[in-house]
Design a protein around this motif. Structure first.
Motif, PDB file in Angstrom:
ATOM      1  N   UNK A   1       0.985  -1.181  -0.176  1.00 25.23           N
ATOM      2  CA  UNK A   1       0.022   0.038  -0.156  1.00 25.23           C
ATOM      3  C   UNK A   1       0.777   1.073   0.005  1.00 25.23           C
ATOM      4  N   UNK A   2       1.845   1.207   0.904  1.00 21.91           N
ATOM      5  CA  UNK A   2       2.965   2.336   0.644  1.00 21.91           C
ATOM      6  C   UNK A   2       3.387   2.753  -0.292  1.00 21.91           C
ATOM      7  N   UNK A   3       3.926   1.739  -1.348  1.00 16.21           N
ATOM      8  CA  UNK A   3       4.423   1.984  -2.752  1.00 16.21           C
ATOM      9  C   UNK A   3       3.293   2.429  -3.483  1.00 16.21           C
ATOM     10  N   UNK A   4       2.282   1.961  -3.495  1.00 20.03           N
ATOM     11  CA  UNK A   4       0.873   2.360  -4.204  1.00 20.03           C
ATOM     12  C   UNK A   4       0.571   3.898  -4.042  1.00 20.03           C
ATOM     13  N   UNK A   5       0.565   4.168  -2.778  1.00 18.97           N
ATOM     14  CA  UNK A   5       0.265   5.632  -2.322  1.00 18.97           C
ATOM     15  C   UNK A   5       1.146   6.561  -3.109  1.00 18.97           C
ATOM     16  N   UNK A   6       2.637   5.982  -2.819  1.00 19.20           N
ATOM     17  CA  UNK A   6       3.435   7.170  -3.149  1.00 19.20           C
ATOM     18  C   UNK A   6       3.502   7.379  -4.686  1.00 19.20           C
ATOM     19  N   UNK A   7       3.511   6.042  -5.470  1.00 17.73           N
ATOM     20  CA  UNK A   7       3.357   6.426  -6.823  1.00 17.73           C
ATOM     21  C   UNK A   7       2.125   6.919  -7.321  1.00 17.73           C
ATOM     22  N   UNK A   8       1.075   6.470  -6.792  1.00 13.96           N
ATOM     23  CA  UNK A   8      -0.166   7.221  -7.238  1.00 13.96           C
ATOM     24  C   UNK A   8      -0.040   8.624  -7.413  1.00 13.96           C
TER      25      UNK A   8
ATOM     26  N   UNK B   1      -5.109   9.185 -17.454  1.00 19.33           N
ATOM     27  CA  UNK B   1      -5.939   8.957 -18.448  1.00 19.33           C
ATOM     28  C   UNK B   1      -6.081   7.623 -18.778  1.00 19.33           C
ATOM     29  N   UNK B   2      -7.221   6.928 -18.824  1.00 22.46           N
ATOM     30  CA  UNK B   2      -7.357   5.547 -19.008  1.00 22.46           C
ATOM     31  C   UNK B   2      -7.251   5.244 -20.428  1.00 22.46           C
ATOM     32  N   UNK B   3      -6.918   3.967 -20.584  1.00 18.11           N
ATOM     33  CA  UNK B   3      -6.456   3.011 -19.661  1.00 18.11           C
ATOM     34  C   UNK B   3      -5.128   3.056 -19.126  1.00 18.11           C
ATOM     35  N   UNK B   4      -5.134   2.562 -17.821  1.00  9.78           N
ATOM     36  CA  UNK B   4      -3.727   2.726 -17.094  1.00  9.78           C
ATOM     37  C   UNK B   4      -3.137   1.154 -16.882  1.00  9.78           C
ATOM     38  N   UNK B   5      -1.827   1.199 -17.239  1.00  6.38           N
ATOM     39  CA  UNK B   5      -1.219  -0.015 -17.235  1.00  6.38           C
ATOM     40  C   UNK B   5      -0.133  -0.003 -16.262  1.00  6.38           C
ATOM     41  N   UNK B   6       0.318  -0.970 -15.642  1.00  5.34           N
ATOM     42  CA  UNK B   6       1.735  -0.978 -14.984  1.00  5.34           C
ATOM     43  C   UNK B   6       2.755  -1.777 -15.639  1.00  5.34           C
TER      44      UNK B   6
ATOM     45  N   UNK C   1      -7.058   0.558  -6.170  1.00  4.62           N
ATOM     46  CA  UNK C   1      -7.930   1.414  -5.270  1.00  4.62           C
ATOM     47  C   UNK C   1      -7.663   2.719  -5.148  1.00  4.62           C
ATOM     48  N   UNK C   2      -6.154   2.991  -5.060  1.00  5.04           N
ATOM     49  CA  UNK C   2      -5.659   4.273  -4.785  1.00  5.04           C
ATOM     50  C   UNK C   2      -6.448   5.193  -6.072  1.00  5.04           C
ATOM     51  N   UNK C   3      -6.410   4.589  -7.312  1.00  2.00           N
ATOM     52  CA  UNK C   3      -6.612   5.492  -8.448  1.00  2.00           C
ATOM     53  C   UNK C   3      -7.999   5.429  -8.792  1.00  2.00           C
ATOM     54  N   UNK C   4      -8.618   4.354  -7.917  1.00  2.00           N
ATOM     55  CA  UNK C   4     -10.173   4.428  -8.363  1.00  2.00           C
ATOM     56  C   UNK C   4     -10.469   3.555  -9.601  1.00  2.00           C
TER      57      UNK C   4
END
Ligand code: ADP
Length: 258
Positions: free
Chosen positions: A191-198, A207-212, A228-231
């Motif tokens: 979650x910590x990594x996701x929050x920071x990168x989001x 802009x969608x679509x979003x890919x990792x 979840x972060x980016x909804x």
């Protein structure tokens, strides 16, 4: 025509052998830092898997953090352009690429033709990169590939409040000592990594679509937390870690066909 793309990253060397700009003949991922024999091992492995001899390769393109260190390439291209090319080839609907590698995180905005129109980058701090996850996995005595399994078991993700890797390391050790379950710690770490990168992604404009892409995309714990972060949904392809090398091979095809 056969082209070889090599992505020399901070943590891994990746290679993709491509036929006629379309068919992925073989790929390889070797864990080795820049300045070691990781590149030659990745090339050897991809040659072996594709049964293509060196003389039969029409063009070699190097990308990634360590691309200048490899002398055998016909072209050296930035990893930003290569990730854009690779992702657009596999997922043409993608307009935002979140690339998290071993030492940095980048967010790229693509246009309909797959060309990069904007990017933001974090390369100053280990938090929000693969390095953060590697350090935490090491503390918890887990292999990096096990993080997603642990995160999926969590019912109550731990709150990792420190954004600095060094402080977060102490925080995880102290939470572990006070009895917080490993799955909850791992979920909190993802979650910590996701929050920071989001927040980096929001700066770039989403802009969608979003890919990792990048190695961290292989971790479903981070992907789910990011969604979840980016909804919104996050597009994932099993080639995620190889997008840069694929883009390099595609670049080689474009150049050689001109
Ligand atoms: P770089 O190009 O900077 O070398 P990569 O894009 O190859 O980086 O990503 C490396 C990171 O990917 C590692 O630091 C690690 O955190 C993560 N990683 C590698 N393999 C896996 C895996 N099987 N599952 C989850 N994460 C992984």
């Amino acid at each position: 025509m056969v082209t070889l793309g090599i992505d020399i990253g901070s943590t891994t060397s990746k290679a993709v052998m491509l036929k006629d700009g379309k068919e992925i003949m073989a790929s390889s991922i070797v864990i080795a830092t820049v300045g070691t024999d990781g590149v030659s091992r990745a090339i050897e492995e991809v040659q072996k898997n594709s049964t293509v001899q060196k003389e039969a390769i029409d063009c070699i393109v190097a990308t990634g953090y360590g691309r200048q260190t490899y002398q055998g390439a016909d072209f050296q291209v930035s990893e930003l352009s290569c990730h854009a090319l690779g992702v657009h080839h596999i997922c043409p609907q993608v307009r935002t690429v979140i690339d998290i590698g071993g030492q940095d995180a980048k967010v790229l905005s693509l246009n309909e033709q797959g060309r990069m129109v904007n990017f933001v980058m974090n390369d100053k701090c280990a938090a929000g990169t693969g390095r953060f996850l590697d350090v935490m996995a090491n503390i918890l005595k887990l292999d990096i590939s096990q993080l997603e399994i642990q995160a999926a078991k969590s019912l109550k993700p731990a709150n990792i409040s420190s954004t600095c890797t060094v402080f977060a390391e102490s925080e995880v050790i102290s939470q572990l000592a006070s009895g917080v379950e490993i799955p909850d710690l791992v979920a909190g770490i993802c979650q910590s990594v996701a929050t920071r990168v989001a927040s980096l992604a929001r700066r770039a404009g989403i802009k969608e679509q979003i890919c990792m892409s990048g190695g961290v995309a292989r971790n479903a714990g981070v992907r789910n937390a990011m969604a979840k972060e980016l909804g919104t949904e996050i597009v994932f392809d099993p080639m995620a870690q190889l997008m840069g090398a694929l883009g390099a091979a595609l670049y080689g095809f474009e150049k050689s066909s001109q």
